[in-house]
Write a protein that holds these residues in place. Sequence first.
Motif, mmCIF file in Angstrom:
data_model
loop_
_atom_site.group_PDB
_atom_site.id
_atom_site.type_symbol
_atom_site.label_atom_id
_atom_site.label_comp_id
_atom_site.label_asym_id
_atom_site.label_seq_id
_atom_site.Cartn_x
_atom_site.Cartn_y
_atom_site.Cartn_z
ATOM 1 N N CYS A 16 -5.157 4.941 2.677
ATOM 2 C CA CYS A 16 -5.077 5.186 4.117
ATOM 3 C C CYS A 16 -5.189 6.687 4.383
ATOM 4 N N PHE A 17 -6.142 7.043 5.254
ATOM 5 C CA PHE A 17 -6.376 8.431 5.614
ATOM 6 C C PHE A 17 -6.339 8.586 7.137
ATOM 7 N N PRO A 29 0.807 -1.226 0.000
ATOM 8 C CA PRO A 29 0.000 0.000 0.000
ATOM 9 C C PRO A 29 0.838 1.274 0.000
ATOM 10 N N TYR A 30 2.003 1.250 -0.632
ATOM 11 C CA TYR A 30 2.890 2.411 -0.587
ATOM 12 C C TYR A 30 3.384 2.779 -1.990
ATOM 13 N N TRP A 31 2.473 2.967 -2.911
ATOM 14 C CA TRP A 31 2.862 3.486 -4.215
ATOM 15 C C TRP A 31 3.170 4.980 -4.109
ATOM 16 N N ILE A 32 2.401 5.671 -3.305
ATOM 17 C CA ILE A 32 2.670 7.079 -3.039
ATOM 18 C C ILE A 32 2.256 7.360 -1.601
ATOM 19 N N LYS A 75 -2.438 9.658 3.975
ATOM 20 C CA LYS A 75 -1.213 9.033 4.461
ATOM 21 C C LYS A 75 -0.471 8.293 3.351
ATOM 22 N N HIS A 76 -1.088 7.300 2.773
ATOM 23 C CA HIS A 76 -0.448 6.543 1.689
ATOM 24 C C HIS A 76 -1.496 5.714 0.977
ATOM 25 N N MET A 77 -1.135 5.211 -0.199
ATOM 26 C CA MET A 77 -2.056 4.382 -0.981
ATOM 27 C C MET A 77 -1.274 3.375 -1.808
#
Length: 246
Positions: free
Chosen positions: A59-60, A37-40, A51-53
């Motif tokens: 994620c918010f 879940p950390y492409w950006i 937060k990240h996606m």
Amino acid sequence: MTADGDNEYPRASNATLIGASITYIAGLFLLLSFAGPYWIESYPEMFSSFKHMGLWQYCFERFRFPSYQYDKYFDGCHYIFGQELYVIREWLLPGWLMAVQTFVTLGLMLSFTAQVLLACVIVRIPLRTVLRYEWMFVSAAFIMVSVSSVFLFFAVAIFGGNCYRRDWLLYPSFNVLSWSYAFAVIASILFGLAAVLLFLEARKLYEMRLEAKNLVAQMQHSQPEHALHQLRDQLHQQQQLGYFRN
């Protein structure tokens, strides 16, 4: 014939082993990128509500979507197709991001199939089929790995070119590309390198197959002539024996 003698058959070449190893490593990077879940992500010091996606998760932290008419906070990590993000899914999942999801998913499926084919070539199972059609196995793996590399290239190019659009995530200057995206880039490069090795090996195996077929054809072509020469020699010997007897 001993058991050891029964197992004396041609092993997979070093090029195939190296190409398969690189394919497996690239497949691991791709799997982590696909599920990560950390492409950006946002810079921690910006205290952004985003937060990240990843491809399948956002994620918010107490995020309020400006265009949503109700006073609702989106908090925590949620699956993109889940009920929690249903009301803002159209904004979170634009067409270009769906294209990225499609390319990465197809690349993962093709690379996994190629890994299965290469595993069969390396362990020689099923033995007869692999020994007879090894060039087909390697060629098919080469095509799949090549297409996976191209698909991942399209995916990272599309994502990298659109992730800072102002009509997608709010305050794009607060965000930075993260490790899941980097893993997709690495996987694309490794698949390309593996494709080169598999192409060279597939061409070598195809040339060896052609040489073997030509050799068999020459042997089959020469056998009737050899038999005719033997028949002529036998007739000549019989004529000589008959001459001496007379």
